[in-house]
Motif scaffolding. Structure first.
Motif, PDB file in Angstrom:
ATOM      1  N   ALA A 234      -5.971  10.863  -2.429  1.00  0.00           N
ATOM      2  CA  ALA A 234      -7.281  11.368  -2.861  1.00  0.00           C
ATOM      3  C   ALA A 234      -7.839  12.365  -1.854  1.00  0.00           C
ATOM      4  CB  ALA A 234      -8.251  10.203  -3.056  1.00  0.00           C
ATOM      5  N   HIS A 238      -8.661  16.357  -2.465  1.00  0.00           N
ATOM      6  CA  HIS A 238      -9.971  16.977  -2.230  1.00  0.00           C
ATOM      7  C   HIS A 238      -9.855  18.149  -1.259  1.00  0.00           C
ATOM      8  CE1 HIS A 238     -13.251  14.872  -4.291  1.00  0.00           C
ATOM      9  NE2 HIS A 238     -12.486  13.791  -4.261  1.00  0.00           N
ATOM     10  N   GLY A 262      -1.937  14.341  -7.773  1.00  0.00           N
ATOM     11  CA  GLY A 262      -2.577  13.584  -8.840  1.00  0.00           C
ATOM     12  C   GLY A 262      -1.571  12.936  -9.771  1.00  0.00           C
ATOM     13  N   PHE A 394     -14.055   7.580  -2.627  1.00  0.00           N
ATOM     14  CA  PHE A 394     -13.047   8.073  -3.565  1.00  0.00           C
ATOM     15  C   PHE A 394     -12.737   6.961  -4.571  1.00  0.00           C
ATOM     16  CE2 PHE A 394     -11.358  10.426   0.372  1.00  0.00           C
ATOM     17  CZ  PHE A 394     -12.138  11.546   0.122  1.00  0.00           C
ATOM     18  N   ALA A 399     -10.154  11.011  -8.797  1.00  0.00           N
ATOM     19  CA  ALA A 399      -8.839  11.627  -8.591  1.00  0.00           C
ATOM     20  C   ALA A 399      -8.227  12.104  -9.906  1.00  0.00           C
ATOM     21  CB  ALA A 399      -7.901  10.631  -7.902  1.00  0.00           C
TER      22      ALA A 399
END
Length: 514
Positions: A234, A238, A262, A394, A399
């Motif tokens: 995650a 980002h 992802g 997160f 995500a």
């Protein structure tokens, strides 16, 4: 007013202070005071390593717990939050509308808003204490600590590097360029380094650590509260998505990396969206340590954890019976304006979040309730307490939607639509069935606003997608000039310049944002 603010800016400050103070928490963070972090006689066992991590997590949470940080940095500056007439401490809470106009010096230094102490957000000392502690711990782990070998050693190094990179990422989103270092005992004054470079170094450092971290920890009670592989993924997603905006020449490289990460997370099936979508199941998510959590600061009344009354985002958006005592909580202190709520949750569109997460959603007054955070109500009706929720950083849904965004930007429309519909399906919302291009990208952005409302992502999403410069997406847009000069940042406290001739402040705020 302008001169008054300048005078206050001149006397309020801090440097990159690297001293350490005692700290302790409950549950797995129950440790002896940390006062020997730099001594060679300290790192003698796995217990010492755990104590060091406890210090770092506690120190970072101190920053989140100082004031209404999650709301001030991630939500309020976009301008859609207003103070309810008749709210407790109404005059002080008007600072939220000042934030919504991006008037940060007034919000931080006006005596009217002293209660909020928002000036502490510009103080980065504790962040650098976390970084310095991580630097030392990594060095000691690499040298070798008795009883910490093999997979345990690799996992601890990966966790320490995660926490160091996470802290840099957090500061980049607040301040833009920041001083960067990784050596254990740095003493030389540093200039601020370009934020894209900082995050690229973090990405390079953290990427190989991802596969050294397990998907889950042995103790299910640590799920989310300590990072596993999903948390690293995650954070990497980002950081790549942030850099895809600010390093346009390499945009597709970052987008492809975020999409690949992802996909790995989704394909692993190690995390899930808790379903069916009921109050009981959602209470599990907001309480923390669920299969949906990737990284959070878990705090619980059951462990006696102290959380400042103003710190939780939800403090401002709950009234009785979601907040006690009844006689002082007849109204929510704040509300999201109805024009915004109708934009993200149009009346008549099928979406269970609209009915389950809100009450009086378009009331434009203190009857508004962000019930999303109202399920874990404090047990006693006689104490003035907020619901017992985790501080989520997160979450799996975040995500999934970052993955959808990356795919849409790359023209992988089928993958993007499938991902966004994962989140829509859990919410019992109408599936997206439109085409690709701009319509899909806008829909995914709105889906992030719907799903993540109140979780501190909105303003940063506006920054990195550059929608912050459009009145279509925010009630407090910046001009291109303001954006390029750093109008989206926070001021850096001037004492960062103490004994550091290489330090420069954020120019936008030294000219009071003009």
């Amino acid at each position: 007013m302008k001169n008054l603010i300048k005078n206050k800016l001149a006397v309020i400050g801090l440097g990159i202070a690297l001293g350490f103070s005692s700290s302790g928490c409950k549950n797995y963070l129950t440790v002896e005071p940390i006062d020997r972090l730099t001594g060679n006689n300290y790192y003698l066992s796995q217990k010492d390593v755990e104590s060091n991590f406890a210090f770092m997590y506690a120190k970072f949470f101190e920053k989140i717990n100082e004031t209404w940080v999650m709301g001030a940095i991630g939500e309020a500056r976009s301008g859609e939050i207003f103070v309810s007439e008749g709210a407790n401490s109404y005059s002080q809470r008007k600072v939220i509308e000042v934030l919504g106009k991006n008037q940060l010096p007034a919000a931080m230094y006006s005596s009217q808003f002293d209660w909020y102490k928002l000036h502490v957000i510009s103080n980065w000392t504790k962040y650098y204490q976390v970084i310095q502690s991580a630097n030392i711990l990594i060095g000691k782990l690499e040298e070798g600590i008795p009883g910490v070998t093999g997979s345990d050693q690799a996992r601890y190094i990966a966790e320490a590097k995660f926490l160091r990179c996470f802290t840099y990422f957090w500061m980049v989103r607040l301040f833009g360029d920041v001083p960067y270092y990784t050596d254990p005992y740095h003493t030389e004054p540093l200039a601020r380094e370009n934020m894209v470079s900082v995050l690229n170094k973090c990405i390079a450092e953290l990427t190989p650590q991802k596969d050294l971290m397990p998907w889950s920890l042995n103790d299910p009670g640590l799920r989310g509260a300590r990072p596993a592989k999903g948390a690293i993924i995650a954070l990497l997603m980002h950081m790549n998505m942030w850099n895809s905006s600010f390093d346009p020449g390499n945009k597709n490289k970052y987008l492809n990396e975020a999409a690949n990460l992802g996909k790995q997370l989704i394909d692993s099936k190690q995390h899930k969206l808790i379903a069916p979508f009921t109050d009981q199941n959602w209470a599990v998510v907001t309480k923390g340590r669920s299969e949906e959590s990737l990284f959070e600061f878990y705090k619980s009344i059951n462990y006696g954890d102290f959380v400042e009354p103003l710190a939780p985002f939800w403090d401002h958006f709950l009234r009785w019976p979601y907040k006690f005592p009844r006689y002082t909580n007849q109204l929510s202190h704040c509300f999201f304006i109805s024009t915004y709520m109708n934009q993200i949750f149009p009346e008549g569109d099928a979406d269970k979040r609209r009915e389950m997460w809100f009450e009086d959603i378009t009331s434009d007054n203190g009857r508004f309730v962000l019930r999303k955070f109202g399920t874990n109500v404090y047990a006693s009706g006689n104490e003035d307490k907020n619901p017992d929720n985790t501080f989520s950083i997160f979450r799996y849904a975040d995500a999934i939607l970052l993955y959808a965004e990356a795919c849409a930007e790359l023209g992988k429309n089928n993958e993007a639509i499938a991902a966004v519909n994962m989140v829509r399906d859990r919410a019992q919302a109408t599936r997206y069935s439109g085409g690709g291009g701009g319509a899909l990208k806008d829909f995914i952005f709105l889906e992030r606003e719907r799903e993540l409302i109140g979780e501190g992502h909105r303003y940063f999403d506006l920054i990195r997608t550059r929608r912050l410069m459009s009145a279509e997406w925010t009630m407090s847009p910046l001009t291109l000039d303001q954006y390029n000069r750093g109008g989206w940042t926070w001021p850096i406290d001037p004492s960062a310049m103490n004994n550091n001739p290489n330090m420069k402040l954020n120019e936008y705020w030294t000219t009071i944002g003009r």
